[in-house]
Design an enzyme around this catalytic site. Structure first.
Site, PDB file in Angstrom:
ATOM      1  N   CYS A  47       0.873  -1.175   0.000  1.00 38.94           N
ATOM      2  CA  CYS A  47       0.000   0.000   0.000  1.00 38.94           C
ATOM      3  C   CYS A  47       0.915   1.231   0.000  1.00 38.94           C
ATOM      4  CB  CYS A  47      -0.881  -0.021   1.246  1.00 38.94           C
ATOM      5  SG  CYS A  47      -1.777   1.512   1.573  1.00 38.94           S
ATOM      6  N   HIS A  48       0.378   2.362  -0.471  1.00 39.73           N
ATOM      7  CA  HIS A  48       1.220   3.569  -0.505  1.00 39.73           C
ATOM      8  C   HIS A  48       1.635   4.036   0.883  1.00 39.73           C
ATOM      9  CE1 HIS A  48       0.552   3.535  -4.730  1.00 39.73           C
ATOM     10  NE2 HIS A  48       1.529   4.416  -4.818  1.00 39.73           N
ATOM     11  N   THR A  49       0.904   3.610   1.900  1.00 45.70           N
ATOM     12  CA  THR A  49       1.306   4.006   3.254  1.00 45.70           C
ATOM     13  C   THR A  49       2.601   3.290   3.669  1.00 45.70           C
ATOM     14  OG1 THR A  49      -1.013   4.392   3.714  1.00 45.70           O
ATOM     15  CG2 THR A  49       0.443   4.299   5.614  1.00 45.70           C
ATOM     16  N   HIS A  69       0.928  -4.101   5.701  1.00 44.18           N
ATOM     17  CA  HIS A  69      -0.317  -4.106   6.485  1.00 44.18           C
ATOM     18  C   HIS A  69      -1.531  -4.509   5.656  1.00 44.18           C
ATOM     19  CE1 HIS A  69      -0.188  -0.155   4.597  1.00 44.18           C
ATOM     20  NE2 HIS A  69      -1.503  -0.100   4.742  1.00 44.18           N
ATOM     21  N   GLU A  70      -1.331  -5.102   4.467  1.00 42.63           N
ATOM     22  CA  GLU A  70      -2.481  -5.495   3.631  1.00 42.63           C
ATOM     23  C   GLU A  70      -2.260  -6.956   3.251  1.00 42.63           C
ATOM     24  OE1 GLU A  70      -4.071  -2.282   0.882  1.00 42.63           O
ATOM     25  OE2 GLU A  70      -3.784  -3.868  -0.590  1.00 42.63           O
ATOM     26  N   CYS A  99     -11.392  -3.751  19.828  1.00 44.82           N
ATOM     27  CA  CYS A  99     -11.402  -4.553  21.067  1.00 44.82           C
ATOM     28  C   CYS A  99     -12.812  -4.751  21.621  1.00 44.82           C
ATOM     29  CB  CYS A  99     -10.512  -3.907  22.119  1.00 44.82           C
ATOM     30  SG  CYS A  99     -11.227  -2.466  22.927  1.00 44.82           S
ATOM     31  N   CYS A 102     -13.145  -0.714  24.664  1.00 39.11           N
ATOM     32  CA  CYS A 102     -12.592   0.602  25.018  1.00 39.11           C
ATOM     33  C   CYS A 102     -13.629   1.703  24.760  1.00 39.11           C
ATOM     34  CB  CYS A 102     -11.306   0.870  24.244  1.00 39.11           C
ATOM     35  SG  CYS A 102     -11.562   1.289  22.512  1.00 39.11           S
ATOM     36  N   CYS A 105     -14.425   1.997  21.023  1.00 38.26           N
ATOM     37  CA  CYS A 105     -15.234   0.892  20.496  1.00 38.26           C
ATOM     38  C   CYS A 105     -16.674   0.967  21.001  1.00 38.26           C
ATOM     39  CB  CYS A 105     -14.620  -0.448  20.865  1.00 38.26           C
ATOM     40  SG  CYS A 105     -13.163  -0.862  19.877  1.00 38.26           S
ATOM     41  N   CYS A 113      -9.954   2.349  17.579  1.00 36.88           N
ATOM     42  CA  CYS A 113      -9.915   1.590  18.840  1.00 36.88           C
ATOM     43  C   CYS A 113      -8.681   2.043  19.602  1.00 36.88           C
ATOM     44  CB  CYS A 113      -9.832   0.096  18.529  1.00 36.88           C
ATOM     45  SG  CYS A 113      -9.431  -0.933  19.966  1.00 36.88           S
ATOM     46  N   ARG A 117      -3.346   1.015  20.347  1.00 35.42           N
ATOM     47  CA  ARG A 117      -2.814   2.025  19.413  1.00 35.42           C
ATOM     48  C   ARG A 117      -1.473   2.606  19.856  1.00 35.42           C
ATOM     49  NH1 ARG A 117      -0.641   4.468  16.363  1.00 35.42           N
ATOM     50  NH2 ARG A 117      -1.293   5.880  14.709  1.00 35.42           N
ATOM     51  N   CYS A 177      -6.697  -3.236   3.684  1.00 32.30           N
ATOM     52  CA  CYS A 177      -6.556  -1.764   3.717  1.00 32.30           C
ATOM     53  C   CYS A 177      -7.274  -1.025   2.581  1.00 32.30           C
ATOM     54  CB  CYS A 177      -5.083  -1.348   3.757  1.00 32.30           C
ATOM     55  SG  CYS A 177      -4.907   0.436   3.933  1.00 32.30           S
ATOM     56  N   ARG A 372      -2.402  -2.581  -7.375  1.00 31.14           N
ATOM     57  CA  ARG A 372      -1.882  -3.360  -6.268  1.00 31.14           C
ATOM     58  C   ARG A 372      -1.007  -4.496  -6.793  1.00 31.14           C
ATOM     59  NH1 ARG A 372      -2.594   0.387  -3.059  1.00 31.14           N
ATOM     60  NH2 ARG A 372      -3.676   0.151  -1.086  1.00 31.14           N
TER      61      ARG A 372
HETATM   62  N1  LIG Z   1      -7.033   7.002   5.447  1.00 28.12           N
HETATM   63  C1  LIG Z   1      -6.812   5.726   5.263  1.00 28.12           C
HETATM   64  O1  LIG Z   1      -7.334   4.871   5.995  1.00 28.12           O
HETATM   65  C2  LIG Z   1      -5.935   5.272   4.152  1.00 28.12           C
HETATM   66  C3  LIG Z   1      -5.195   6.169   3.434  1.00 28.12           C
HETATM   67  N2  LIG Z   1      -4.418   5.768   2.380  1.00 28.12           N
HETATM   68  C4  LIG Z   1      -3.724   6.806   1.625  1.00 28.12           C
HETATM   69  O2  LIG Z   1      -4.517   7.072   0.470  1.00 28.12           O
HETATM   70  C5  LIG Z   1      -3.698   7.645  -0.554  1.00 28.12           C
HETATM   71  C6  LIG Z   1      -3.969   6.961  -1.879  1.00 28.12           C
HETATM   72  O3  LIG Z   1      -3.522   5.637  -1.878  1.00 28.12           O
HETATM   73  P1  LIG Z   1      -3.400   4.812  -3.256  1.00 28.12           P
HETATM   74  O4  LIG Z   1      -4.683   4.840  -4.003  1.00 28.12           O
HETATM   75  O5  LIG Z   1      -2.838   3.495  -2.899  1.00 28.12           O
HETATM   76  O6  LIG Z   1      -2.331   5.731  -4.003  1.00 28.12           O
HETATM   77  P2  LIG Z   1      -1.864   5.824  -5.527  1.00 28.12           P
HETATM   78  O7  LIG Z   1      -0.530   6.468  -5.523  1.00 28.12           O
HETATM   79  O8  LIG Z   1      -2.029   4.511  -6.209  1.00 28.12           O
HETATM   80  O9  LIG Z   1      -2.902   6.816  -6.198  1.00 28.12           O
HETATM   81  C7  LIG Z   1      -2.760   8.181  -6.172  1.00 28.12           C
HETATM   82  C8  LIG Z   1      -3.285   8.752  -7.495  1.00 28.12           C
HETATM   83  O10 LIG Z   1      -3.239  10.175  -7.386  1.00 28.12           O
HETATM   84  C9  LIG Z   1      -2.792  10.720  -8.609  1.00 28.12           C
HETATM   85  N3  LIG Z   1      -2.255  12.056  -8.316  1.00 28.12           N
HETATM   86  C10 LIG Z   1      -1.050  12.379  -7.769  1.00 28.12           C
HETATM   87  N4  LIG Z   1      -0.941  13.709  -7.621  1.00 28.12           N
HETATM   88  C11 LIG Z   1      -2.103  14.247  -8.084  1.00 28.12           C
HETATM   89  C12 LIG Z   1      -2.610  15.570  -8.184  1.00 28.12           C
HETATM   90  N5  LIG Z   1      -1.893  16.628  -7.778  1.00 28.12           N
HETATM   91  N6  LIG Z   1      -3.853  15.747  -8.683  1.00 28.12           N
HETATM   92  C13 LIG Z   1      -4.595  14.694  -9.111  1.00 28.12           C
HETATM   93  N7  LIG Z   1      -4.159  13.406  -9.050  1.00 28.12           N
HETATM   94  C14 LIG Z   1      -2.935  13.193  -8.532  1.00 28.12           C
HETATM   95  C15 LIG Z   1      -1.784   9.724  -9.121  1.00 28.12           C
HETATM   96  O11 LIG Z   1      -1.618   9.845 -10.534  1.00 28.12           O
HETATM   97  C16 LIG Z   1      -2.446   8.392  -8.722  1.00 28.12           C
HETATM   98  O12 LIG Z   1      -3.296   7.914  -9.742  1.00 28.12           O
HETATM   99  C17 LIG Z   1      -2.258   7.522  -0.023  1.00 28.12           C
HETATM  100  O13 LIG Z   1      -1.915   8.779   0.548  1.00 28.12           O
HETATM  101  C18 LIG Z   1      -2.361   6.470   1.062  1.00 28.12           C
HETATM  102  O14 LIG Z   1      -1.326   6.601   2.005  1.00 28.12           O
HETATM  103  C19 LIG Z   1      -4.381   4.453   1.979  1.00 28.12           C
HETATM  104  C20 LIG Z   1      -5.112   3.525   2.663  1.00 28.12           C
HETATM  105  C21 LIG Z   1      -5.868   3.842   3.846  1.00 28.12           C
HETATM  106  N1  LIG Z   2       1.671   7.320  11.327  1.00 24.94           N
HETATM  107  C1  LIG Z   2       1.014   8.139  10.367  1.00 24.94           C
HETATM  108  C2  LIG Z   2      -0.455   7.798  10.359  1.00 24.94           C
HETATM  109  C3  LIG Z   2      -0.892   7.653   8.978  1.00 24.94           C
HETATM  110  C4  LIG Z   2      -2.373   7.378   8.895  1.00 24.94           C
HETATM  111  O1  LIG Z   2      -3.142   8.289   8.913  1.00 24.94           O
HETATM  112  N2  LIG Z   2      -2.752   6.126   8.758  1.00 24.94           N
HETATM  113  C5  LIG Z   2      -4.099   5.771   8.439  1.00 24.94           C
HETATM  114  C6  LIG Z   2      -4.090   4.510   7.725  1.00 24.94           C
HETATM  115  S1  LIG Z   2      -3.193   4.600   6.252  1.00 24.94           S
HETATM  116  C7  LIG Z   2      -3.303   3.089   5.660  1.00 24.94           C
HETATM  117  O2  LIG Z   2      -2.759   2.775   4.661  1.00 24.94           O
HETATM  118  C8  LIG Z   2      -4.983   5.567   9.643  1.00 24.94           C
HETATM  119  O3  LIG Z   2      -5.924   4.807   9.617  1.00 24.94           O
HETATM  120  N3  LIG Z   2      -4.734   6.254  10.685  1.00 24.94           N
HETATM  121  C9  LIG Z   2      -5.426   6.082  11.930  1.00 24.94           C
HETATM  122  C10 LIG Z   2      -4.482   5.581  12.972  1.00 24.94           C
HETATM  123  O4  LIG Z   2      -4.918   5.308  14.089  1.00 24.94           O
HETATM  124  O5  LIG Z   2      -3.292   5.448  12.653  1.00 24.94           O
HETATM  125  C11 LIG Z   2       1.189   9.603  10.648  1.00 24.94           C
HETATM  126  O6  LIG Z   2       1.350   9.962  11.808  1.00 24.94           O
HETATM  127  O7  LIG Z   2       1.186  10.360   9.665  1.00 24.94           O
HETATM  128 ZN   LIG Z   3      -2.797   0.939   3.551  1.00 20.11          ZN
HETATM  129 ZN   LIG Z   4     -11.356  -0.701  21.336  1.00 13.18          ZN
END
Ligand SMILES: NC(=O)C1=CN([C@@H]2O[C@H](COP(=O)(O)OP(=O)(O)OC[C@H]3O[C@@H](n4cnc5c(N)ncnc54)[C@H](O)[C@@H]3O)[C@@H](O)[C@H]2O)C=CC1
Ligand SMILES: N[C@@H](CCC(=O)N[C@@H](CSC=O)C(=O)NCC(=O)O)C(=O)O
Ligand SMILES: [Zn+2]
Ligand SMILES: [Zn+2]
Length: 379
Positions: A47-49, A69-70, A99, A102, A105, A113, A117, A177, A372
């Site tokens: 994953c990009h993270t 993590h995936e 859990c 907490c 949760c 949760c 963490r 993820c 992916r």
């Molecule tokens: N909040 C959460 O729970 C999660 C957050 N993430 C985050 O989500 C984000 C996306 O993840 P992926 O889809 O795997 O990434 P990815 O890199 O595959 O996709 C990003 C897309 O954005 C495009 N892009 C880049 N700069 C741009 C701009 N200025 N304007 C328009 N498009 C642009 C790229 O061409 C690409 O198609 C990452 O920052 C990742 O860390 C990922 C999983 C969970």
């Molecule tokens: N350690 C990072 C935290 C980045 C972040 O926001 N992680 C996401 C998941 S990204 C998955 O690919 C998230 O769910 N955050 C909630 C959490 O409890 O971590 C930073 O500090 O930037």
């Molecule tokens: Zn992820």
């Molecule tokens: Zn919990």
């Protein structure tokens, strides 16, 4: 040979320093302690993270560590007091724990949760604040409570979702993820309704899962925004109805979208991790009700900004972690939805490699053609 209660030596990809190639090492994995589960990881995606933390831009990033993590695997052994899974169970490790006890949760307001963490953020296990991984006696930090770039890992029992043993683990590993994050951002966080207009910034796996979720929610227009025009062809298969490349316009992208949609979209999603785009995503929302959801993870030190007037006039700024899904309860449900062909997974997998090719897999991730890449951990 029975491995329960023994230290297991296996292959893992160790990140010793930011941005330096990962090293495939013989790693010692200690047995699970109370409340812990040791899992034989069969498949993991990138994953990009993972790349974000490896880059050194994550304020919680610790080295040396085992990223990942995936993933999906099979329980090898469990520690004292673990009742909900047993050896042989097919599982998905979940970086977001659940859990059920907490304050978070029990609130009914969030999927976050609090139980483990702080330990996962410090790269250790909660029981003794130590790592279960070592190389020649030197500890290696855990990552996100999962560390799936290893043939065996140890996780907290509150971070394990037991899934249908018939489900193909080389596919459902993606439910750890990216795919749930995009689907849940639409279904749980934004709660997109039929007929709504949607803009998605960034059409990687997360953005495409947002499109899939928006289509299933009955959105009338799903506008994909990406600086890579090649993304449009694939995005159509996930529900994107229109495409905008910001590079094709002289005016700010938020203005382009406001003009295209009679005042702005009902919902927007930032799936990149770029704070300037987060601002544009908020400002392309319709006055009075438009909601923008931040999904992308931005580097340490980055901050978001906008004129408060944007919020005063009714736009709402939200964020989501793991799409708001309760991990242990809902990941098995997502697996079942995949088995019933109600959600896609296969379509996000563009590459399959072995653990030994992990550095190549990261290179591929930075090329536009990869969504992916799934790594096979055992021969
Ligand atoms: N909040 C959460 O729970 C999660 C957050 N993430 C985050 O989500 C984000 C996306 O993840 P992926 O889809 O795997 O990434 P990815 O890199 O595959 O996709 C990003 C897309 O954005 C495009 N892009 C880049 N700069 C741009 C701009 N200025 N304007 C328009 N498009 C642009 C790229 O061409 C690409 O198609 C990452 O920052 C990742 O860390 C990922 C999983 C969970
Ligand atoms: N350690 C990072 C935290 C980045 C972040 O926001 N992680 C996401 C998941 S990204 C998955 O690919 C998230 O769910 N955050 C909630 C959490 O409890 O971590 C930073 O500090 O930037
Ligand atoms: Zn992820
Ligand atoms: Zn919990």
């Amino acid at each position: 040979m029975a491995t329960q209660g023994q230290v297991i030596t296996c292959k893992a990809a160790v990140a010793y320093e930011p941005n330096k190639p990962l090293v495939i090492e013989d790693v010692q994995v200690a047995p699970p302690q109370a409340g812990e589960v040791r899992i034989k990881i069969l498949f993991t995606a990138l994953c990009h993270t993972d790349a974000y933390t490896w880059s050194g831009k994550d304020p919680e990033g610790l080295f040396p560590c085992i990223l990942g993590h995936e993933a999906a695997g099979i329980v090898e052994s469990v520690g004292e007091g673990v009742t909900e899974v047993q050896p042989g169970d097919h599982v998905i490790p979940c970086y977001q724990a659940e859990c059920r006890e907490c304050k978070f949760c029990k609130s009914g307001k969030t999927n976050l949760c609090g139980k483990v963490r702080t330990a996962t953020g410090a790269g250790v296990m909660m029981n003794d604040r130590k790592s279960r991984f070592s190389v020649n006696g030197k500890p290696i930090y855990h990552f996100m409570g999962t560390s799936t770039f290893s043939q065996y890992t140890v996780v907290h029992d509150v971070s394990v979702a037991k899934v249908d043993p018939q489900a193909p683990l080389d596919k459902v590993c993606l439910l750890g993820c990216g795919v749930p994050t995009g689907l849940g951002a639409v279904w749980n966080t934004a709660k997109v309704e039929p007929g709504a207009t949607v803009a998605i910034f960034g059409l990687g796996t997360v953005g495409l899962a947002v499109a899939e979720g928006a289509k299933s929610a009955g959105a009338s227009r799903i506008i994909g925004v990406d600086i890579d025009s090649k993304k449009y062809d694939i995005a159509k298969n996930f529900g994107v109805t229109e495409f905008v490349n910001p590079k094709d316009y002289d005016k700010p992208i938020q203005q382009v979208l406001v003009d295209l949609t009679d005042g702005g979209v009902d919902y927007s999603f930032e799936c990149i991790g770029n704070v300037s785009v987060m601002r544009a995503a908020l400002e392309c929302c319709h006055k009075g009700w438009g909601t923008s959801v931040i999904i992308g993870v931005a580097a340490s030190g980055q901050e978001i900004s906008t004129r408060p007037f944007q919020l005063v006039t009714g736009r709402v700024w939200k964020g989501t972690a793991f799409g708001g899904f309760k991990s242990r309860s809902q990941v098995p449900w997502l697996v079942d939805k995949y088995m019933k062909k109600e959600i896609k997974i296969d379509e996000y997998i563009t590459h399959n490699l072995a653990l030994g090719d992990i550095n190549k897999a990261f290179d591929l991730m930075h090329e536009g053609g990869c969504l992916r890449c799934v790594l096979k951990l055992h021969e």
